[in-house]
Write an enzyme that holds these catalytic residues in place. Structure first.
Site, PDB file in Angstrom:
ATOM      1  CE1 TYR A   1     -22.248  12.682  48.619  1.00  0.00           C
ATOM      2  CE2 TYR A   1     -20.498  12.094  50.161  1.00  0.00           C
ATOM      3  CZ  TYR A   1     -20.986  12.896  49.137  1.00  0.00           C
ATOM      4  OH  TYR A   1     -20.213  13.921  48.645  1.00  0.00           O
TER       5      TYR A   1
ATOM      6  CG  HIS B   1     -19.330  14.391  38.116  1.00  0.00           C
ATOM      7  ND1 HIS B   1     -19.633  14.386  39.463  1.00  0.00           N
ATOM      8  CD2 HIS B   1     -18.778  13.180  37.854  1.00  0.00           C
ATOM      9  CE1 HIS B   1     -19.296  13.223  39.986  1.00  0.00           C
ATOM     10  NE2 HIS B   1     -18.771  12.479  39.028  1.00  0.00           N
TER      11      HIS B   1
END
Length: 631
Positions: free
Chosen positions: A243, A425
């Protein structure tokens, strides 16, 4: 593949994902058999016709690389009138065939497959399925319909189609939400489908949203401008998962604009490595943010970057451009808005390529001519708190968060709001997420649902139809978790091994209501811990200094303790967070609120099954691709 359930027709079982479908009469079957014979003859003619035709790219608007090297490229379109998906698979390096298909979580076991294979001389295409051991079987009902095969300089084009629902218990039900696509490359000739060893295949999975909404593209204004938030020619780390965070900023004195569209900018050659990207706006509470360009999990990352969490744009592999409705735009710039933005890119590099440089990101389209409404983003679901927990070893544990009628009555305008997009999510244990709109105790409409949800594939999805929410309505978000691989309880929180249950809904007109969520009342949870102490030999420490997570971790997770916790979450009062953007609750009493009473549930839609053609031989379709050899 689901466990077989109620029968669809005599001698045929129906998947648990589907609803029972009616069987045609004998005469209808005979007619259907003649019909499908004619269809088969037509397809043979079509196969020949397509040998020399070049499919237009506009015919298949959605595209995704299947493998990390980009040697397999899938394009598709969706026909809602015919309830079918048309696939075009480009095989750039053809060995001796491949498997392509769908399964519940991306496994090669219990999968629904289209198979192209060759014995080195002859090639065949057929509909197959794999059992729990990964053994392949020719499907008695051939529902992957071959439309054509064509060689081209860039590779072999394979065209085929598949109905959403087939009423075949061995077939995957294509529905809204995430679909786990799998592929496997045959590197040696095989003499029969049954001879294929799935465990020895070079393969993988790709997640996509197959059923894209059929939405007309709004007209864009003439004064539209663009801004690219992209990585500054970074070297992708030679590891499977990275990331990457990069800080950008708007020009000094940048006035208020409306974002009306955004799309991905992916560096050529990196299409299979850039998994998903998000642009976050930072909190306006800080005058400045430090510059940063590096891994998001690095110890060198400034802590202040954690305050850059307001989503401006989100893209995942396979997604196209995102358009706002003509009457609304997402505001950025101007007073009360931070100039600082954080770009986050997830690189998926399973082949551990070294030295790949990347300048991918997101291109924002914006206008100074403000639209009638500011769009807003509202959080639904569960509060980030450890009082909501999942026992270890659970295959399907459900938690539900509530946006109550009391909150919407107080916070929404009389004309209501319109939800046009949604981003679901959870963290790593999430398996399913659904948000339902309820009115006067009756479930009225599904806002968004994903029965094959993956925390590794999160995108903002435009809804097929706008959902109107009025004062007094309830928005109920339910998440299903799997903790079979965990040895202690999973509590709610921000950590990746903690859990969340959230639906970020995008709506207009923007209101002060930014968060509408709930959690179980802490007092009732305290009673649960006391009850566990009374009925178990092992004592759970109730000392005031012991945190809620530690109390959960010390519980012996026998059947009784699991069932009581599940029951507690199903009846105990809740603490409602009906919050403004300032994180302050609207005035009112929000503790120990009763659970919403739902008296009428939505019925699961019954899949539309095609008429059965009757018994047909499970025979593959021969293809004339010439003699194949190892490249």
């Amino acid at each position: 593949m689901g466990t077989p359930g109620a029968g669809c027709c005599p001698g045929r079982m129906q998947s648990s994902r589907s609803r029972p479908c009616s069987c045609p009469s004998l005469k209808l079957r005979e007619v259907a058999s003649m019909y499908f014979t004619l269809v088969a003859a037509f397809l043979v003619i079509l196969v020949v016709a397509l040998q020399g035709s070049v499919p237009r790219q506009s015919d298949f608007p959605y595209k995704v690389p299947l493998d990390p090297q980009g040697l397999l490229e899938l394009s598709w379109n969706v026909s809602y009138p015919e309830q079918a998906v048309n696939f075009q698979l480009l095989i750039k390096e053809l060995h001796f065939g491949l498997l392509f298909g769908m399964s519940d979580r991306g496994e090669f076991e219990n999968a629904d497959l289209a198979v192209l294979w060759s014995d080195g001389h002859n090639s065949y295409f057929g509909d197959a399925w794999s059992d729990a051991k990964g053994q392949l079987h020719m499907d008695s009902q051939q529902d992957y319909q071959l439309l054509g095969a064509r060689r081209a300089p860039e590779g072999l084009y394979l065209l085929f189609r598949r109905a959403f629902s087939t009423c075949d218990p061995k077939d995957y039900l294509i529905e809204d939400g995430t679909v786990h696509l799998i592929y496997g490359i045959l590197e040696k000739p095989v003499h029969s489908l049954q001879a294929i060893n799935v465990s020895a295949l070079h393969g993988g999975l790709q997640r996509v949203q197959l059923l894209k909404p059929n939405i007309s593209i709004p007209q864009l204004p003439r004064d539209m401008q663009t801004m690219e938030i992209t990585a500054p020619d970074v070297v992708i780390p030679s590891q499977e998962t990275t990331y990457w965070c990069y800080m950008a900023e708007l020009p000094e004195g940048f006035p208020k604009h409306h974002i009306i569209m955004y799309e991905p900018v992916v560096t050529a050659g990196n299409e299979a490595l850039v998994h998903h990207m998000e642009v976050f706006q930072c909190a306006a509470d800080f005058d400045s943010f430090p510059h940063y360009n590096g891994p998001c999990d690095s110890k060198m990352k400034p802590e202040r970057l954690n305050y850059c969490r307001h989503v401006l744009a989100a893209w995942a592999m396979g997604a196209q451009a995102f358009y706002y409705p003509e009457e609304a735009g997402l505001a950025f710039g101007g007073p009360g808005s931070s100039r600082y933005l954080r770009l986050e890119i997830h690189y998926h590099n399973p082949l551990v390529f070294k030295g790949r440089r990347d300048s991918s990101g997101i291109r924002l389209y914006y206008t100074a001519t403000l639209r009638p409404y500011d769009a807003g983003i509202m959080e639904l679901g569960l509060v980030y708190t450890p009082v909501m927990a999942i026992p270890p070893g659970e295959d399907s544990f459900i938690l539900t968060g509530y946006c109550t009628d009391k909150c919407t009555q107080l916070a929404l305008p009389s004309a209501g709001i319109r939800i046009f997009a949604s981003q679901l999510h959870t963290h790593l244990a999430g398996r399913k997420v659904v948000t339902v709109l309820a009115r006067h105790g009756r479930e009225r409409q599904v806002v968004n649902a994903d029965s094959h949800y993956s925390p590794h594939f999160q995108e903002i999805r435009m809804l097929k139809e706008v959902v109107a929410v009025f004062p007094g309505d309830e928005l109920i978000t339910t998440c299903t978790y799997n903790t079979e691989d965990r040895s202690r309880a999973t509590v709610g929180g921000f950590g990746i091994l903690e859990e969340m249950c959230v639906n970020y809904v995008h709506y207009y007109p923007q209101t002060q209501l930014e968060l509408c969520k709930s959690a179980v009342d802490p007092g009732y949870l305290h009673r649960y811990f006391n009850l566990v102490n009374r009925f178990n030999d092992e004592e759970v420490c109730m000392c005031p200094q012991v945190s809620v997570p530690q109390q959960f971790y010390s519980i012996p997770w026998n059947t009784f303790n699991r069932d009581v916790l599940r029951s507690l979450y199903g009846f105990a009062p809740i603490s409602v967070h009906c919050n403004k953007s300032s994180a302050v609750r609207f005035p009112g009493q929000w503790e120990k609120q009763p659970l919403p009473s739902i008296t009428e549930r939505l019925q699961e839609p019954s899949p539309r099954c095609p008429p059965s053609p009757g018994a047909q031989p499970a025979a593959p379709v021969p293809l004339h691709l010439g003699r194949l050899r190892r490249d």
